[in-house]
Design a protein around this motif. Structure first.
Motif, PDB file in Angstrom:
ATOM      1  N   ALA A 164       0.849  -1.191   0.000  1.00 48.33           N
ATOM      2  CA  ALA A 164       0.000   0.000   0.000  1.00 48.33           C
ATOM      3  C   ALA A 164       0.886   1.243   0.000  1.00 48.33           C
ATOM      4  O   ALA A 164       2.042   1.186   0.415  1.00 48.33           O
ATOM      5  CB  ALA A 164      -0.908   0.010   1.223  1.00 48.33           C
ATOM      6  N   ILE A 165       0.312   2.336  -0.486  1.00 53.53           N
ATOM      7  CA  ILE A 165       1.000   3.636  -0.462  1.00 53.53           C
ATOM      8  C   ILE A 165       0.158   4.574   0.390  1.00 53.53           C
ATOM      9  O   ILE A 165      -1.070   4.583   0.289  1.00 53.53           O
ATOM     10  CB  ILE A 165       1.102   4.254  -1.864  1.00 53.53           C
TER      11      ILE A 165
ATOM     12  N   ASP B 133       8.855  12.752 -15.165  1.00 57.47           N
ATOM     13  CA  ASP B 133       7.667  11.915 -15.253  1.00 57.47           C
ATOM     14  C   ASP B 133       7.282  11.386 -13.875  1.00 57.47           C
ATOM     15  O   ASP B 133       7.065  10.199 -13.688  1.00 57.47           O
ATOM     16  CB  ASP B 133       7.876  10.776 -16.241  1.00 57.47           C
ATOM     17  N   VAL B 134       7.206  12.283 -12.898  1.00 57.07           N
ATOM     18  CA  VAL B 134       6.823  11.899 -11.549  1.00 57.07           C
ATOM     19  C   VAL B 134       5.406  11.338 -11.556  1.00 57.07           C
ATOM     20  O   VAL B 134       5.124  10.326 -10.913  1.00 57.07           O
ATOM     21  CB  VAL B 134       6.937  13.089 -10.571  1.00 57.07           C
ATOM     22  N   MET B 135       4.513  11.977 -12.306  1.00 60.18           N
ATOM     23  CA  MET B 135       3.138  11.527 -12.391  1.00 60.18           C
ATOM     24  C   MET B 135       3.065  10.105 -12.946  1.00 60.18           C
ATOM     25  O   MET B 135       2.361   9.255 -12.410  1.00 60.18           O
ATOM     26  CB  MET B 135       2.322  12.467 -13.286  1.00 60.18           C
ATOM     27  N   GLY B 136       3.805   9.832 -13.999  1.00 63.67           N
ATOM     28  CA  GLY B 136       3.809   8.506 -14.597  1.00 63.67           C
ATOM     29  C   GLY B 136       4.348   7.455 -13.639  1.00 63.67           C
ATOM     30  O   GLY B 136       3.796   6.353 -13.535  1.00 63.67           O
ATOM     31  N   LYS B 137       5.412   7.798 -12.928  1.00 62.49           N
ATOM     32  CA  LYS B 137       5.990   6.856 -11.961  1.00 62.49           C
ATOM     33  C   LYS B 137       5.022   6.615 -10.804  1.00 62.49           C
ATOM     34  O   LYS B 137       4.874   5.484 -10.339  1.00 62.49           O
ATOM     35  CB  LYS B 137       7.329   7.373 -11.417  1.00 62.49           C
ATOM     36  N   PHE B 138       4.369   7.685 -10.334  1.00 66.30           N
ATOM     37  CA  PHE B 138       3.389   7.532  -9.263  1.00 66.30           C
ATOM     38  C   PHE B 138       2.265   6.603  -9.705  1.00 66.30           C
ATOM     39  O   PHE B 138       1.884   5.692  -8.972  1.00 66.30           O
ATOM     40  CB  PHE B 138       2.821   8.892  -8.853  1.00 66.30           C
ATOM     41  N   LEU B 139       1.743   6.810 -10.900  1.00 61.34           N
ATOM     42  CA  LEU B 139       0.680   5.947 -11.402  1.00 61.34           C
ATOM     43  C   LEU B 139       1.139   4.504 -11.561  1.00 61.34           C
ATOM     44  O   LEU B 139       0.403   3.573 -11.238  1.00 61.34           O
ATOM     45  CB  LEU B 139       0.159   6.468 -12.740  1.00 61.34           C
TER      46      LEU B 139
ATOM     47  N   VAL C 147       3.448   2.890  -9.886  1.00 63.96           N
ATOM     48  CA  VAL C 147       3.552   2.256  -8.577  1.00 63.96           C
ATOM     49  C   VAL C 147       2.170   2.116  -7.936  1.00 63.96           C
ATOM     50  O   VAL C 147       1.818   1.056  -7.421  1.00 63.96           O
ATOM     51  CB  VAL C 147       4.501   3.061  -7.659  1.00 63.96           C
ATOM     52  N   ALA C 148       1.374   3.170  -7.993  1.00 72.28           N
ATOM     53  CA  ALA C 148       0.061   3.161  -7.340  1.00 72.28           C
ATOM     54  C   ALA C 148      -0.862   2.088  -7.899  1.00 72.28           C
ATOM     55  O   ALA C 148      -1.585   1.431  -7.152  1.00 72.28           O
ATOM     56  CB  ALA C 148      -0.598   4.531  -7.470  1.00 72.28           C
TER      57      ALA C 148
ATOM     58  N   VAL D  22      -4.177   2.619  -2.085  1.00 73.46           N
ATOM     59  CA  VAL D  22      -3.528   3.922  -2.077  1.00 73.46           C
ATOM     60  C   VAL D  22      -4.338   4.800  -1.140  1.00 73.46           C
ATOM     61  O   VAL D  22      -5.532   5.004  -1.355  1.00 73.46           O
ATOM     62  CB  VAL D  22      -3.473   4.558  -3.484  1.00 73.46           C
ATOM     63  N   VAL D  23      -3.703   5.296  -0.092  1.00 78.62           N
ATOM     64  CA  VAL D  23      -4.376   6.128   0.897  1.00 78.62           C
ATOM     65  C   VAL D  23      -3.846   7.548   0.753  1.00 78.62           C
ATOM     66  O   VAL D  23      -2.638   7.778   0.861  1.00 78.62           O
ATOM     67  CB  VAL D  23      -4.131   5.607   2.333  1.00 78.62           C
TER      68      VAL D  23
END
Length: 85
Positions: A11-12, A32-38, A40-41, A47-48
């Motif tokens: 979980a994140i 590409d922080v958004m892409g990496k976050f997606l 992983v998420a 995801v909390v």
């Protein structure tokens, strides 16, 4: 990262300040922080998002639905959560 690759339940937890940095990434070229976050998420069991604004909640749900074409479960406890739901 190894736990996610191995298929373990992960979980994140992300707060509003960190989430704002992820959301703002859309406007920065070359990152590409958004892409990496997606990436992983979407591999996590949960995801909390804590201490986030109603707008941020809605943006996360919209982003996941738009980019991943999946169903999202979002839980809110007040009228300010209506845009997210």
């Amino acid at each position: 990262a190894d736990a996610i690759r191995s298929g373990e339940d992960v979980a994140i937890v992300i707060d509003g300040v960190a989430l704002e940095a992820v959301i703002q990434d859309e406007y920065h070229v070359g990152m590409d922080v958004m892409g990496k976050f997606l990436e992983v998420a979407t591999r996590c069991r949960a995801v909390v998002c804590c201490r986030v604004s109603p707008k941020q909640k809605a943006e996360v749900v919209h982003l996941v639905r738009k980019k991943e074409h999946v169903i999202c479960v979002s839980i809110g406890d007040g009228a300010n959560d209506v845009p997210m739901i």
